[in-house]
Motif scaffolding. Structure first.
Motif, PDB file in Angstrom:
ATOM      1  N   SER A 126       0.826  -1.211   0.000  1.00 45.41           N
ATOM      2  CA  SER A 126       0.000   0.000   0.000  1.00 45.41           C
ATOM      3  C   SER A 126       0.858   1.257   0.000  1.00 45.41           C
ATOM      4  CB  SER A 126      -0.928  -0.006   1.230  1.00 45.41           C
ATOM      5  OG  SER A 126      -1.788  -1.128   1.201  1.00 45.41           O
ATOM      6  N   VAL A 127       1.919   1.246   0.822  1.00 46.97           N
ATOM      7  CA  VAL A 127       2.827   2.401   0.866  1.00 46.97           C
ATOM      8  C   VAL A 127       3.486   2.612  -0.489  1.00 46.97           C
ATOM      9  CG1 VAL A 127       4.985   3.262   1.870  1.00 46.97           C
ATOM     10  CG2 VAL A 127       3.240   2.256   3.349  1.00 46.97           C
ATOM     11  N   SER A 128       3.795   1.501  -1.177  1.00 47.66           N
ATOM     12  CA  SER A 128       4.441   1.584  -2.497  1.00 47.66           C
ATOM     13  C   SER A 128       3.455   1.887  -3.612  1.00 47.66           C
ATOM     14  CB  SER A 128       5.161   0.262  -2.810  1.00 47.66           C
ATOM     15  OG  SER A 128       6.100  -0.055  -1.810  1.00 47.66           O
ATOM     16  N   GLY A 129       2.154   1.837  -3.318  1.00 46.44           N
ATOM     17  CA  GLY A 129       1.136   2.089  -4.321  1.00 46.44           C
ATOM     18  C   GLY A 129       0.966   0.957  -5.312  1.00 46.44           C
ATOM     19  N   LEU A 130       1.280  -0.281  -4.878  1.00 43.73           N
ATOM     20  CA  LEU A 130       1.196  -1.439  -5.764  1.00 43.73           C
ATOM     21  C   LEU A 130       0.062  -2.358  -5.354  1.00 43.73           C
ATOM     22  CD1 LEU A 130       4.997  -2.369  -5.939  1.00 43.73           C
ATOM     23  CD2 LEU A 130       3.710  -1.008  -7.585  1.00 43.73           C
ATOM     24  N   ASP A 131      -0.573  -3.017  -6.347  1.00 46.06           N
ATOM     25  CA  ASP A 131      -1.560  -4.032  -6.010  1.00 46.06           C
ATOM     26  C   ASP A 131      -0.835  -5.313  -5.614  1.00 46.06           C
ATOM     27  OD1 ASP A 131      -0.942  -5.596  -8.373  1.00 46.06           O
ATOM     28  OD2 ASP A 131      -2.112  -4.147  -9.525  1.00 46.06           O
ATOM     29  N   SER A 132      -1.584  -6.281  -5.082  1.00 49.05           N
ATOM     30  CA  SER A 132      -0.962  -7.503  -4.555  1.00 49.05           C
ATOM     31  C   SER A 132      -0.238  -8.302  -5.627  1.00 49.05           C
ATOM     32  CB  SER A 132      -2.026  -8.375  -3.876  1.00 49.05           C
ATOM     33  OG  SER A 132      -2.987  -8.827  -4.829  1.00 49.05           O
ATOM     34  N   ALA A 133      -0.813  -8.327  -6.852  1.00 47.27           N
ATOM     35  CA  ALA A 133      -0.211  -9.109  -7.924  1.00 47.27           C
ATOM     36  C   ALA A 133       1.145  -8.537  -8.325  1.00 47.27           C
ATOM     37  CB  ALA A 133      -1.145  -9.146  -9.132  1.00 47.27           C
ATOM     38  N   THR A 134       1.203  -7.224  -8.487  1.00 48.75           N
ATOM     39  CA  THR A 134       2.463  -6.586  -8.875  1.00 48.75           C
ATOM     40  C   THR A 134       3.497  -6.721  -7.767  1.00 48.75           C
ATOM     41  OG1 THR A 134       1.234  -4.986 -10.210  1.00 48.75           O
ATOM     42  CG2 THR A 134       3.517  -4.441  -9.677  1.00 48.75           C
ATOM     43  N   TYR A 135       3.051  -6.553  -6.531  1.00 48.67           N
ATOM     44  CA  TYR A 135       3.982  -6.649  -5.408  1.00 48.67           C
ATOM     45  C   TYR A 135       4.537  -8.065  -5.283  1.00 48.67           C
ATOM     46  CZ  TYR A 135       5.991  -5.796  -0.796  1.00 48.67           C
ATOM     47  OH  TYR A 135       6.863  -5.666   0.248  1.00 48.67           O
ATOM     48  N   LEU A 136       3.681  -9.074  -5.494  1.00 46.82           N
ATOM     49  CA  LEU A 136       4.127 -10.466  -5.449  1.00 46.82           C
ATOM     50  C   LEU A 136       5.160 -10.726  -6.530  1.00 46.82           C
ATOM     51  CD1 LEU A 136       4.008 -13.411  -4.536  1.00 46.82           C
ATOM     52  CD2 LEU A 136       1.938 -13.694  -5.934  1.00 46.82           C
ATOM     53  N   HIS A 137       4.896 -10.241  -7.745  1.00 45.44           N
ATOM     54  CA  HIS A 137       5.839 -10.442  -8.851  1.00 45.44           C
ATOM     55  C   HIS A 137       7.174  -9.774  -8.545  1.00 45.44           C
ATOM     56  CE1 HIS A 137       7.400 -10.728 -12.929  1.00 45.44           C
ATOM     57  NE2 HIS A 137       7.646  -9.424 -12.901  1.00 45.44           N
ATOM     58  N   ASN A 138       7.128  -8.527  -8.094  1.00 41.28           N
ATOM     59  CA  ASN A 138       8.368  -7.804  -7.801  1.00 41.28           C
ATOM     60  C   ASN A 138       9.134  -8.442  -6.645  1.00 41.28           C
ATOM     61  OD1 ASN A 138       7.620  -6.025  -9.805  1.00 41.28           O
ATOM     62  ND2 ASN A 138       6.954  -4.402  -8.414  1.00 41.28           N
ATOM     63  N   PHE A 139       8.395  -8.911  -5.638  1.00 41.74           N
ATOM     64  CA  PHE A 139       9.048  -9.493  -4.474  1.00 41.74           C
ATOM     65  C   PHE A 139       9.705 -10.816  -4.827  1.00 41.74           C
ATOM     66  CE2 PHE A 139       9.212 -11.288  -0.119  1.00 41.74           C
ATOM     67  CZ  PHE A 139       9.834 -10.221   0.512  1.00 41.74           C
ATOM     68  N   ALA A 140       9.052 -11.605  -5.684  1.00 38.15           N
ATOM     69  CA  ALA A 140       9.651 -12.865  -6.133  1.00 38.15           C
ATOM     70  C   ALA A 140      10.964 -12.603  -6.871  1.00 38.15           C
ATOM     71  CB  ALA A 140       8.673 -13.621  -7.034  1.00 38.15           C
ATOM     72  N   LEU A 141      10.988 -11.563  -7.701  1.00 35.13           N
ATOM     73  CA  LEU A 141      12.223 -11.200  -8.393  1.00 35.13           C
ATOM     74  C   LEU A 141      13.301 -10.771  -7.398  1.00 35.13           C
ATOM     75  CD1 LEU A 141      10.859  -9.191 -11.456  1.00 35.13           C
ATOM     76  CD2 LEU A 141      11.680 -11.553 -11.417  1.00 35.13           C
ATOM     77  N   HIS A 142      12.882 -10.020  -6.379  1.00 39.34           N
ATOM     78  CA  HIS A 142      13.828  -9.579  -5.345  1.00 39.34           C
ATOM     79  C   HIS A 142      14.447 -10.775  -4.615  1.00 39.34           C
ATOM     80  CE1 HIS A 142      15.519  -7.569  -1.849  1.00 39.34           C
ATOM     81  NE2 HIS A 142      14.752  -8.297  -1.062  1.00 39.34           N
ATOM     82  N   LEU A 143      13.670 -11.835  -4.443  1.00 36.00           N
ATOM     83  CA  LEU A 143      14.150 -13.033  -3.763  1.00 36.00           C
ATOM     84  C   LEU A 143      14.873 -13.986  -4.707  1.00 36.00           C
ATOM     85  CD1 LEU A 143      11.054 -13.834  -1.498  1.00 36.00           C
ATOM     86  CD2 LEU A 143      13.114 -12.570  -0.889  1.00 36.00           C
ATOM     87  N   HIS A 144      15.158 -13.530  -5.937  1.00 37.16           N
ATOM     88  CA  HIS A 144      15.854 -14.338  -6.948  1.00 37.16           C
ATOM     89  C   HIS A 144      14.994 -15.512  -7.399  1.00 37.16           C
ATOM     90  CE1 HIS A 144      20.181 -12.852  -5.807  1.00 37.16           C
ATOM     91  NE2 HIS A 144      19.277 -11.884  -5.731  1.00 37.16           N
ATOM     92  N   GLY A 145      13.688 -15.285  -7.467  1.00 39.56           N
ATOM     93  CA  GLY A 145      12.769 -16.332  -7.901  1.00 39.56           C
ATOM     94  C   GLY A 145      11.991 -15.936  -9.134  1.00 39.56           C
TER      95      GLY A 145
END
Length: 442
Positions: A255-274
């Motif tokens: 919410s702070v980043s202004g992202l929906d759950s789908a986008t945040y999940l995708h970005n976070f998976a990339l951050h975790l090298h997944g």
């Protein structure tokens, strides 16, 4: 003649800790297998093999030595050495002191954060507080204030009170237990909010589990007591609450980043090298958002296997950083400057076997399994024979290293390093008080 018989009850008691640790490691692998995400850079199968090999080796080494020690040095038949009134009284006094110094430390941290680090606790959320503190100071730039030093060093003293409260509940009155629980809850929730993180709550839940297991190991509770409906329901509620907190933190950050759950999940998976295998995260209903945040909670833990897979695939490169003792080095770097290179997987979790492999190679993994399994076997035997506060604290420290090992090296968790310092501080005061009491009786 030395008794060389180990009862079934005793065998089950000494195996309880390792069965729990092994179950946690197996569950992490199963979650990773069934989640529709995997490593983006390496095959995870070698990581599965090395991961399981480490915990299997620890289990075998521990089991053999623990059984030998159990047969050679059978446990005490007494419930606890705290039947001595002097020791029980000193313990209660130290528990009170630990709560007092923890509350004082929290007040010192509030002063440091509000006055010296410009944190507005009334206007900022815990996510914003955490982001502010993460960016506060560069390693080696010094400490913010003497209040920060005092607060960080002693804020976790209440863990001593909590450990003794759970383990020695029989020697404390209900009123004392209620008072201690109030101050422990205050310090736990207050510290979590001030630091803006989930680590403290996670350590607290694991500590509760560790001491419940310690009671079984020492014979203060039976295995049936540990697995009765009330305890299981309580642990399940704690687990659900913790997962809910983790999910809410992801929601707040999205919410702070202004992202929906789908986008945040995708970005976070990339951050975790997944990367996603087949999961379609996009959705327009609240249940789908909840599923996305649950997936986030899952890969937040299982990405340790992705990191290990990368370590194995790139095993010829020179290690950078020190993930095994990273938390200790970070604390020291605040004062004297960096002591190691920047860890290339900083911000990601690396399990204890993964950290050992990254820093010391296969020989480090083998030696680590040997040392941990051996030391823990001696700690379990000491707890079963003596049941003292000292034996309890040694068991707790080593068991926490094992409980956290499927996800991290415990010494890479800054909060746990401070917990160790606080326990050592209060423990020394307790031992000094007991010694003085014995001296007066002579």
């Amino acid at each position: 003649m030395t008794r060389l018989i180990v009862t079934t009850k005793g065998l089950l008691a000494i195996q309880m800790p390792m069965l729990l640790v092994g179950s946690l490691a197996a569950i992490i692998i199963l979650i990773d297998v069934f989640l529709p995400f995997t490593s983006a850079y390496a095959d995870v199968l070698p990581a599965y093999i090395l991961y399981l090999a480490f915990f299997t080796a620890v289990f075998v080494i521990y089991s053999v030595l623990a059984v030998v020690l159990e047969a050679a040095y059978p446990p005490s038949q007494r419930l606890s050495s705290l039947s001595d009134a002097c020791k029980a009284g000193r313990m209660a006094t130290c528990m009170t002191f630990a709560c007092f110094i923890s509350v004082t430390s929290l007040l010192a941290l509030i002063v440091d954060r509000a006055v010296y680090q410009d944190v507005n606790f009334l206007a900022q959320s815990f996510v914003e507080i955490r982001s502010r503190l993460n960016a506060e100071r560069e390693p080696g730039s010094g400490i913010s204030s003497v209040y920060s030093v005092f607060g960080n060093l002693f804020q976790f003293s209440y863990f001593f009170s909590f450990i003794c409260l759970v383990y020695y509940a029989e020697v404390l009155t209900r009123l004392r237990c209620a008072v201690y629980l109030f101050f422990i809850a205050f310090c736990l929730l207050g510290g979590s909010y001030i630091l803006g993180g989930r680590t403290i709550i996670g350590l607290f839940v694991l500590t509760l589990l560790a001491i419940l297991v310690a009671r079984v190991v020492a014979g203060r509770s039976s295995v049936r007591d540990l697995f009765n409906v009330r305890v299981l329901v309580g642990l399940a509620l704690l687990l659900v609450s913790f997962v809910g907190i983790v999910g809410y933190v992801f929601y707040a950050r999205a919410s702070v980043s202004g992202l929906d759950s789908a986008t945040y999940l995708h970005n976070f998976a990339l951050h975790l090298h997944g990367r996603a295998i087949s999961y379609n995260a996009s959705c327009e209903v609240v249940w789908c958002d909840m599923a996305n945040y649950l997936q986030l909670s899952g890969i937040y833990v299982t990405h340790v296997l992705w990191v290990m897979a990368e370590n194995i695939a790139d095993s010829n490169s020179e290690p950078e950083g020190a993930p095994v003792f990273g938390g200790v080095l970070v604390i020291l770097a605040k004062v004297i400057g960096p002591l190691s290179d920047q860890y290339e997987f900083a911000g990601l979790f690396n399990s204890l076997p993964g950290s050992l492999y990254y820093q010391y190679g296969g020989a480090g993994v083998a030696l680590g399994a040997l040392l941990i399994g051996s030391f823990f076997a001696f700690a379990v035997n000491w707890l079963r024979r003596r049941g003292t506060v000292s034996s309890l604290m040694i068991f707790y420290i080593l068991f926490m290293v094992l409980l956290v090992a499927p996800v991290l090296s415990a010494f890479n968790i800054i909060a746990f390093v401070f917990v160790l310092f606080a326990l050592s501080f209060v423990g020394i005061i307790y031992l000094a008080g007991v010694s003085m009491g014995k001296g007066r009786q002579l």
